[in-house]
Design a protein around this motif. Structure first.
Motif, PDB file in Angstrom:
ATOM      1  N   THR A  52       1.384   0.691  -2.769  1.00 44.55           N
ATOM      2  CA  THR A  52       0.081   1.072  -3.424  1.00 44.55           C
ATOM      3  C   THR A  52      -0.410   1.990  -2.517  1.00 44.55           C
ATOM      4  OG1 THR A  52      -1.410  -0.464  -2.308  1.00 44.55           O
ATOM      5  CG2 THR A  52      -0.649  -1.488  -4.249  1.00 44.55           C
ATOM      6  N   GLU A  53      -1.313   2.763  -2.884  1.00 42.89           N
ATOM      7  CA  GLU A  53      -2.154   3.997  -2.201  1.00 42.89           C
ATOM      8  C   GLU A  53      -2.357   3.455  -0.775  1.00 42.89           C
ATOM      9  OE1 GLU A  53      -4.859   6.139  -4.076  1.00 42.89           O
ATOM     10  OE2 GLU A  53      -3.743   6.457  -6.041  1.00 42.89           O
ATOM     11  N   ALA A  54      -2.907   2.226  -0.672  1.00 38.50           N
ATOM     12  CA  ALA A  54      -3.265   1.611   0.607  1.00 38.50           C
ATOM     13  C   ALA A  54      -2.359   0.914   1.336  1.00 38.50           C
ATOM     14  CB  ALA A  54      -4.750   1.014   0.397  1.00 38.50           C
ATOM     15  N   ARG A  55      -1.483   0.021   0.460  1.00 45.33           N
ATOM     16  CA  ARG A  55      -0.700  -1.160   1.138  1.00 45.33           C
ATOM     17  C   ARG A  55       0.601  -0.994   0.894  1.00 45.33           C
ATOM     18  NH1 ARG A  55      -4.222  -6.258  -0.075  1.00 45.33           N
ATOM     19  NH2 ARG A  55      -4.015  -5.218  -2.155  1.00 45.33           N
ATOM     20  N   ARG A  56       1.519  -1.573   1.672  1.00 46.03           N
ATOM     21  CA  ARG A  56       2.783  -1.929   1.602  1.00 46.03           C
ATOM     22  C   ARG A  56       3.079  -3.639   1.603  1.00 46.03           C
ATOM     23  NH1 ARG A  56       6.717   1.955   2.608  1.00 46.03           N
ATOM     24  NH2 ARG A  56       8.081   0.436   3.717  1.00 46.03           N
ATOM     25  N   ILE A  57       3.141  -4.054   0.429  1.00 50.88           N
ATOM     26  CA  ILE A  57       3.203  -5.443   0.065  1.00 50.88           C
ATOM     27  C   ILE A  57       4.475  -6.102   0.010  1.00 50.88           C
ATOM     28  CG2 ILE A  57       2.215  -7.233  -1.254  1.00 50.88           C
ATOM     29  CD1 ILE A  57      -0.101  -5.152  -2.148  1.00 50.88           C
ATOM     30  N   LEU A  58       4.707  -6.850   0.878  1.00 53.92           N
ATOM     31  CA  LEU A  58       6.190  -7.624   0.568  1.00 53.92           C
ATOM     32  C   LEU A  58       6.011  -9.121  -0.278  1.00 53.92           C
ATOM     33  CD1 LEU A  58       9.277  -7.291   1.223  1.00 53.92           C
ATOM     34  CD2 LEU A  58       8.690  -8.985   3.166  1.00 53.92           C
ATOM     35  N   LYS A  59       6.703  -8.965  -1.538  1.00 50.50           N
ATOM     36  CA  LYS A  59       6.158 -10.011  -2.266  1.00 50.50           C
ATOM     37  C   LYS A  59       7.584 -11.162  -2.074  1.00 50.50           C
ATOM     38  CE  LYS A  59       4.164  -7.809  -6.319  1.00 50.50           C
ATOM     39  NZ  LYS A  59       4.138  -7.698  -7.570  1.00 50.50           N
ATOM     40  N   ALA A  60       7.177 -12.398  -1.719  1.00 51.12           N
ATOM     41  CA  ALA A  60       8.234 -13.505  -1.429  1.00 51.12           C
ATOM     42  C   ALA A  60       8.056 -14.490  -2.527  1.00 51.12           C
ATOM     43  CB  ALA A  60       7.632 -14.136  -0.115  1.00 51.12           C
ATOM     44  N   GLU A  61       8.888 -14.558  -3.440  1.00 52.65           N
ATOM     45  CA  GLU A  61       8.916 -15.369  -4.693  1.00 52.65           C
ATOM     46  C   GLU A  61      10.270 -16.157  -4.689  1.00 52.65           C
ATOM     47  OE1 GLU A  61       6.974 -12.917  -7.936  1.00 52.65           O
ATOM     48  OE2 GLU A  61       7.982 -11.493  -6.731  1.00 52.65           O
ATOM     49  N   GLY A  62      10.074 -17.471  -5.222  1.00 57.69           N
ATOM     50  CA  GLY A  62      11.309 -18.412  -5.644  1.00 57.69           C
ATOM     51  C   GLY A  62      11.238 -19.373  -4.434  1.00 57.69           C
TER      52      GLY A  62
END
Length: 235
Positions: A52-62
């Motif tokens: 996003t403009e403000a953050r780098r988000i790591l999605k951990a799914e499963g």
């Protein structure tokens, strides 16, 4: 679209979220939880970066599989810097969940259960690795009493062989459960989470559903309880 998916798809105010959550039917066997838990059906945990403009988000799914911690380490390396880790998981390998949580703590990355997402079982410990932890309105932190009887048919087959075999299987399960309970206790102390989460909530759940009456095997914490046990330490 399910009620939980709808929560994820639209932007709501806190009051609107509470109203929407109240409209979701509860699980008849686990009344503290909604009927549907959005915890991802991936057989192996996947890590994807969202910018996003403000953050780098790591999605951990499963599901937290045997190699999840190894892939997490690689994902953190490949996507450095990571500002937050978002979790959506039905759990899986308990010790790998603890390992991944310790890895997140060492990296100093905040964790979050976003609105509409659910984090259950081994995912709890991965989430609690975050030094800063957010459970958003509509996010579900669901716990249970751990059991090592994941392959019940295999256990039943062994137990059926003889009384001696049954005693051996029960002894092995009890020993490994005691070791894991000790590891979980140590983990909570290191992560700054109240050990009462184990004694007052997790360990009071049934490992398997009873034949009659109360069939509850999981418990979804309220936001107030998440704060009380220091599961969520930021808002």
């Amino acid at each position: 679209m399910s009620a939980l998916a709808l929560l994820m798809a639209v932007s709501l105010t806190a009051t609107e979220v509470e109203t929407a959550i109240a409209a979701i039917p509860p699980d008849p066997d686990n009344p503290s939880c909604p009927r549907t838990l959005n915890w991802s059906t991936y057989r192996e945990m996947r890590f994807t970066l969202e910018k996003t403009e403000a953050r780098r988000i790591l999605k951990a799914e499963g599901r937290i599989d045997a190699d999840a911690a190894t892939r997490l380490q690689q994902a953190l390396k490949d996507n450095n810097p990571v500002d937050e880790i978002w979790l959506r998981s039905p759990g899986g390998d308990a010790r790998v969940g603890n390992e991944a949580g310790a890895m997140i703590r060492k990296a100093g990355i905040p964790t979050r259960i976003p609105q509409g997402w659910a984090c259950f079982s081994a995912c709890n410990f991965m989430f609690m690795g975050g030094p800063i932890r957010f459970v958003d309105d509509g996010g579900i932190f669901a716990v249970h009493m751990f059991t090592h009887l994941s392959d019940k048919e295999a256990v039943h087959a062994e137990v059926a062989q003889s009384a001696d075999k049954a005693a051996q299987v029960i002894g092995d399960v009890e020993q490994d459960s005691a070791m894991l309970a000790s590891e979980d206790n140590d983990f909570l102390i290191k992560m700054g989470v109240s050990r009462k989460l184990l004694t007052e909530v997790m360990y009071k759940q049934k490992a398997v559903a009873a034949g009659d009456g109360d069939k509850s095997t999981r418990r979804c914490l309220t936001l107030m309880e998440a704060v009380k046990y220091n599961v969520a330490n930021a808002q």
